[in-house]
Every structure is written in C-alpha cells, then in structure tokens.
Enzyme design. Structure first.
Site, mmCIF file in Angstrom:
data_model
loop_
_atom_site.group_PDB
_atom_site.id
_atom_site.type_symbol
_atom_site.label_atom_id
_atom_site.label_comp_id
_atom_site.label_asym_id
_atom_site.label_seq_id
_atom_site.Cartn_x
_atom_site.Cartn_y
_atom_site.Cartn_z
ATOM 1 N N ALA A 99 0.916 -1.759 -0.161
ATOM 2 C CA ALA A 99 0.195 0.137 -0.101
ATOM 3 C C ALA A 99 1.182 1.400 -0.016
ATOM 4 O O ALA A 99 0.302 2.655 -0.732
ATOM 5 C CB ALA A 99 -0.919 -0.099 0.845
ATOM 6 N N SER A 100 2.118 0.974 0.591
ATOM 7 C CA SER A 100 2.890 2.356 1.115
ATOM 8 C C SER A 100 3.804 2.602 0.601
ATOM 9 O O SER A 100 4.512 3.328 -0.560
ATOM 10 C CB SER A 100 3.233 2.786 1.812
ATOM 11 O OG SER A 100 3.841 1.501 1.938
ATOM 12 N N ARG A 121 8.663 -2.646 -4.627
ATOM 13 C CA ARG A 121 10.414 -3.260 -5.112
ATOM 14 C C ARG A 121 10.469 -4.072 -5.780
ATOM 15 O O ARG A 121 9.230 -4.970 -6.376
ATOM 16 C CB ARG A 121 10.727 -3.065 -3.313
ATOM 17 C CG ARG A 121 10.522 -4.375 -2.599
ATOM 18 C CD ARG A 121 9.784 -4.085 -1.580
ATOM 19 N NE ARG A 121 8.911 -5.713 -0.898
ATOM 20 C CZ ARG A 121 10.274 -5.644 -0.061
ATOM 21 N NH1 ARG A 121 10.813 -5.416 0.740
ATOM 22 N NH2 ARG A 121 9.225 -6.924 0.992
ATOM 23 N N HIS A 153 -1.825 -12.713 -4.578
ATOM 24 C CA HIS A 153 -1.710 -12.018 -3.413
ATOM 25 C C HIS A 153 -1.278 -12.370 -1.982
ATOM 26 O O HIS A 153 -0.011 -13.055 -1.934
ATOM 27 C CB HIS A 153 -3.589 -12.959 -2.227
ATOM 28 C CG HIS A 153 -3.983 -11.343 -1.438
ATOM 29 N ND1 HIS A 153 -3.982 -12.785 -0.381
ATOM 30 C CD2 HIS A 153 -3.745 -10.483 -1.352
ATOM 31 C CE1 HIS A 153 -4.097 -11.857 0.311
ATOM 32 N NE2 HIS A 153 -4.742 -10.179 -0.468
ATOM 33 N N ASP A 154 0.007 -10.683 -1.591
ATOM 34 C CA ASP A 154 1.389 -10.679 -1.331
ATOM 35 C C ASP A 154 0.919 -11.634 -0.166
ATOM 36 O O ASP A 154 1.538 -11.790 0.370
ATOM 37 C CB ASP A 154 1.060 -9.926 -0.788
ATOM 38 C CG ASP A 154 0.123 -8.316 0.060
ATOM 39 O OD1 ASP A 154 -1.007 -8.865 0.391
ATOM 40 O OD2 ASP A 154 0.112 -7.497 0.375
ATOM 41 N N THR A 155 -0.112 -11.388 0.570
ATOM 42 C CA THR A 155 -0.230 -12.080 2.032
ATOM 43 C C THR A 155 -0.288 -13.810 1.347
ATOM 44 O O THR A 155 0.004 -15.024 2.637
ATOM 45 C CB THR A 155 -2.191 -12.533 2.788
ATOM 46 O OG1 THR A 155 -1.870 -11.144 3.117
ATOM 47 C CG2 THR A 155 -1.890 -13.029 3.740
ATOM 48 N N GLN A 159 1.056 3.739 11.943
ATOM 49 C CA GLN A 159 1.637 4.776 10.686
ATOM 50 C C GLN A 159 0.978 6.223 10.421
ATOM 51 O O GLN A 159 1.321 6.448 9.780
ATOM 52 C CB GLN A 159 1.048 4.108 8.926
ATOM 53 C CG GLN A 159 2.682 2.473 8.778
ATOM 54 C CD GLN A 159 2.012 1.468 7.982
ATOM 55 O OE1 GLN A 159 1.526 1.500 7.289
ATOM 56 N NE2 GLN A 159 2.698 0.435 7.768
ATOM 57 N N GLY A 179 7.342 -6.878 7.973
ATOM 58 C CA GLY A 179 7.594 -5.754 8.687
ATOM 59 C C GLY A 179 7.765 -5.344 9.533
ATOM 60 O O GLY A 179 8.439 -4.802 10.656
#
Length: 485
Positions: free
Chosen positions: A11-12, A15, A234-236, A302, A401
């Site tokens: 979302a932010s 890379r 899907h990133d998860t 955040q 993260g």
C-alpha cells in the site's frame, strides 16, 4: 545462479527483489524501490496504476544495468482492487482503492437480497466492505457494461507486461466470488452484481508459466529477457509461503499495514461458527487455504506517525512506547473509525474517551495503546482459531515488517503465552521467488523451500514472560469488543 525477480507492491511502497539459490541457501537482494500511495480525487480514492507499471519497467531497466540479462519474474500485490478493460484492451477508468467509502453500506444492501450466511457457506470468505463483491455491486453499471475483462491489480500488471489475460486463484479468492465446491466464479453472485463469467479471465494456479515480456516493450526499454511466472499474486498468499513453519500446528502473523493472522489448512472451514466469527478461507498455493482474519495492523501506528508530522521514526515511537505502563489505553483495532480517518490521533483519543478510559496524549502513550491492543487482538483471534479447528497452536510465526518491532514481538509472545518465531522480514518476496524456483525445478516443493528459508535468514524466537495483570487487561479488552458489535 539462476536469477528470479519478485515484484512486491504494498500500500505504501513497492520494490523489485532479485533472488536465487547459492551454496544451499536463498540469496535475496533489493534492486529497486518506489513509493505507492492512494490518491484522492473528487471525493474518491484511487491507485496510480500506470505509475506502478512504469516503476516495474524502471526496476527491470536497473536489473539489466546491474547485469541481469535473463530471469523469471512474478508479481504480488494486495487483493480485491481491480482494473476494467474494454474489448480493445484499454483500461476504462482509474483503479479504485479499497479504502474508498463507496462501499460503506454495500454489505447491508446485499444482505437484503441474499442471506450473508448463504454467501459464506458457498464462498467461505470473511465479510469486509471493500471486498470485490461489494465494490462491483456499487460500481457504475454503464462502465461495467463496457467492460470486456475485470482484472485484479497483479493480473492487470501481468497483462501490461505480457499481453496475456489471467485470473490468479489466490488473489481471485479475495473477490468473495469463488465457489468452494465448484472452484469457479459463482454464477448466482455474478448475476446479483450484474457481471458475467466471461468478464473474468481463465483461473490459473501459482507456478504456471504465463509467457515472456512483450518483445517491443523489452526492446524499447532494454529490459532483460524475462519469463513471467504466475506466483501467489495476493501478497498474503506469498507471505504465508515464505513462513518457515516446520511445527505441526503453527499459526502465522503477516505483520504489515494489515495484520493477517491464521493457520494453513488443506480443506476450507465454512461453518456457522467461522461465519459468526468472520474468518476467511482465502485460497493458497499448492491446494492450501489460508484460514485467517484481517486485523487493522501497523496502519494504525503509520497513521499516528503521519498525523504527528512524521517527527519521530518508527523505532523512536517503539522506544517511547516502551517507557509507558502497559494496558492503560485499549482500542478495538477493527472498528470502522480506524479504516481511513483524517486524523488517527483524534480517532484513538476519542475512542478511549467515549469508552470511559484514560486518554493517551503523548506519542509514547498513543504507540503503547496501539501495540497493547494489537497483542490482545492476536490473543483473541488465536483462541478462536483453536476453538474452531479443534487443536491448540504450538507457536506463532511473525513475518513481514512487524518483525523489526521487538517490543511488539515480545509483547505478543507474553500476551498469547506461546513462543513467537520472528522472521524473515522479506517473507512476501521470498514466497514470490520460491514459487518461481519450484516452477523451474530448482526446488522440489514447499517443504523444501520453507526449510531453506529457515536456514537462509535471521530468525529470532521470543519466549513468553509472565504478565501479572494480563487476565484483567484481556477482560477489559473483550468488553470493548463486545460493546462495538
């Protein structure tokens, strides 16, 4: 060494990570990073999808400059959001961001036409107002009528690179439109929202080869010879693949903007209890299901940091929080008021005030409130998972993260009262790359991949310590959750 590139977009930021196997270990290197953010326009929120595509191209140019002549490539992003493509292959409009408020009443509106329990029994996906089901339900019908294909974000980016249309299964499951029994898009729900099966591409599995980057694109920008491989987009799903879980009954916590906490199953659980608790059965790679729940995660801190003018780093916020007595201030992390507030500090303070608590004022108190509340939320969800699955969780693997927040990792171990295994930070990129490695035959299977991840990266175990007032704090937390229902 064969070269694999993971395009990993959150979302932010996004890379490009280059990886490969050397001396029995997985090597991973960041070669390009770029920013990503939601843009406000005329009261709505959108993603800059063309910027994301251009940044992938820029990253591949850097890869070529750094000596990568040939590679495979996989793409993962968040779920649910989509691009509309017309019959000529052109995008019809900007891509709505899931934090847009247009779906605020969509769940209630659909529930008047079909039972939510009936939908859940067929689909097995938790009800979140931003799921694609609800986004398409409220989408402009004239635009949908012009649409030839509905592509989720990574599918669209694959399309722009290759010209090939796909619908990758792990991400497609986040639409809340895939039927658990037929393994296809559900005809009844498609009719309900006014779209047709032909408007979705063919479903494909992680590990399938898509094809090469378009030759004109490669030549124009001097890109590497690149074979696109469909990963768990899907990133998860990619992050869970990157969990080095070797225990019989481990749970995972993908800790980033969202906290995704759950277990890996070979069969979905779509029971009355899992419906009532709003658990999801997102499809995973290699025939698995991610039985989990979404929790508003590090987004909370955040946004607090942003509201405070970014004056303190995240590490400094953690340091300030460590000075504050625990469990003075608690919030229900998944309250709608925290989804996209203008001022997260005021929302947290107002919540505490309105629930009769002391009000956090300093940056340390605000951070402590969030970390305590997240840890107690994890305890609650793990308890529900054990109840529904019928077996206890032996340990909790934290990846992403949030691994870097040692205060939260230790606090989580203390609160959930089982060991916490933290790492790797780059689990999503790793999950992306190991699917490519399995596809090319360099790794045999997921078990081998996870063992190699465990041997290749820094992993830290946090043993639980006793908290004297834990049960009292947990009782207060549960009272807050009950009030908010």
């Amino acid at each position: 060494m064969k070269k694999y590139i993971a395009v990993d977009i959150g979302a932010s930021s996004g890379r490009l990570m280059a990886g490969g196997k050397q001396d029995g270990k997985i090597q991973l290197e960041e070669i390009y990073r770029f920013e990503n953010e939601i843009k406000g326009e005329n009261g709505s929120y959108f993603w800059s999808i063309e910027k994301l595509f251009n940044e992938i191209v820029n990253g591949l140019k850097v890869a070529k400059q750094e000596g990568i002549e040939e590679c495979t490539l996989g793409i993962d992003t968040w779920g649910v959001d989509y691009a509309l493509i017309d019959a000529k292959g052109n995008r019809i409009q900007e891509v709505y961001a899931y934090r847009d408020e247009r779906t605020k009443t969509a769940i209630q509106d659909i529930s008047k036409k079909v039972s939510l329990e009936k939908i859940y029994k067929k689909i097995g996906i938790q009800f979140l107002s931003f799921n694609t089901l609800f986004q398409l339900y409220v989408h402009d019908k004239e635009e949908l009528a012009k649409t030839d294909k509905i592509l989720l974000v990574p599918d669209y980016l694959y399309y722009r690179l290759s010209g090939i249309l796909i619908s990758e299964k792990t991400n497609a499951s986040t639409t809340q439109l895939l039927n658990l029994e037929t393994k296809e898009y559900d005809g009844e729900l498609l009719k309900l929202i006014g779209v047709e099966r032909a408007q979705f591409a063919t479903l494909i599995e992680p590990g399938e080869v898509i094809g090469p980057i378009l030759e004109p694109l490669r030549k124009q920008y001097d890109l590497p010879k690149c074979e696109l491989i469909c990963v768990a987009s899907h990133d998860t799903a990619s992050a869970v693949i990157g969990v080095p879980g070797v225990e019989e009954h481990f749970a995972y916590l993908c800790s980033g903007t969202w906290s995704l906490i759950g277990v890996e199953n070979m069969i979905p659980i779509a029971t009355q209890e899992s419906f009532r608790k709003n658990f999801t059965n997102e499809w995973g790679a290699y025939g698995t299901y991610r039985f989990l729940k979404n929790i508003m995660g590090l987004w909370l801190i955040q946004e607090v940091r942003r509201t405070l003018g970014n004056k303190l780093s995240f590490a400094e916020l953690v340091t300030e929080a460590s000075k504050i007595k625990p469990f003075q201030f608690l919030i229900h992390c998944n309250e709608d008021c925290f989804l996209k507030p203008e001022n997260m500090v005021l929302e947290v303070q107002n919540y505490c005030r309105n629930t009769g608590q002391s009000v956090p004022k300093t940056s340390g108190e605000l951070a402590r409130c969030i970390f305590d509340s997240l840890a107690l939320t994890y305890r609650k969800i793990l308890g529900e998972i054990s109840s529904i699955t019928g077996h206890p969780v032996d340990c909790l693997h934290i990846v992403g993260g949030g691994v870097q927040n040692e205060l939260l990792c230790q606090l989580t171990a203390d609160v959930v009262e089982i060991p916490v295994v933290a790492g790797p930070v780059e689990s999503t990129a790793l999950g992306n790359i190991v699917v490519q490695m399995i596809s090319t035959g360099e790794l045999r299977n997921l078990k081998e991949a996870r063992n190699m991840i465990m041997d290749s990266f820094e992993i830290k175990t946090y043993q639980p310590a006793v908290i004297t007032n834990l049960e009292e704090a947990y009782q207060r937390f549960n009272q807050l959750v009950s009030m908010d229902k």
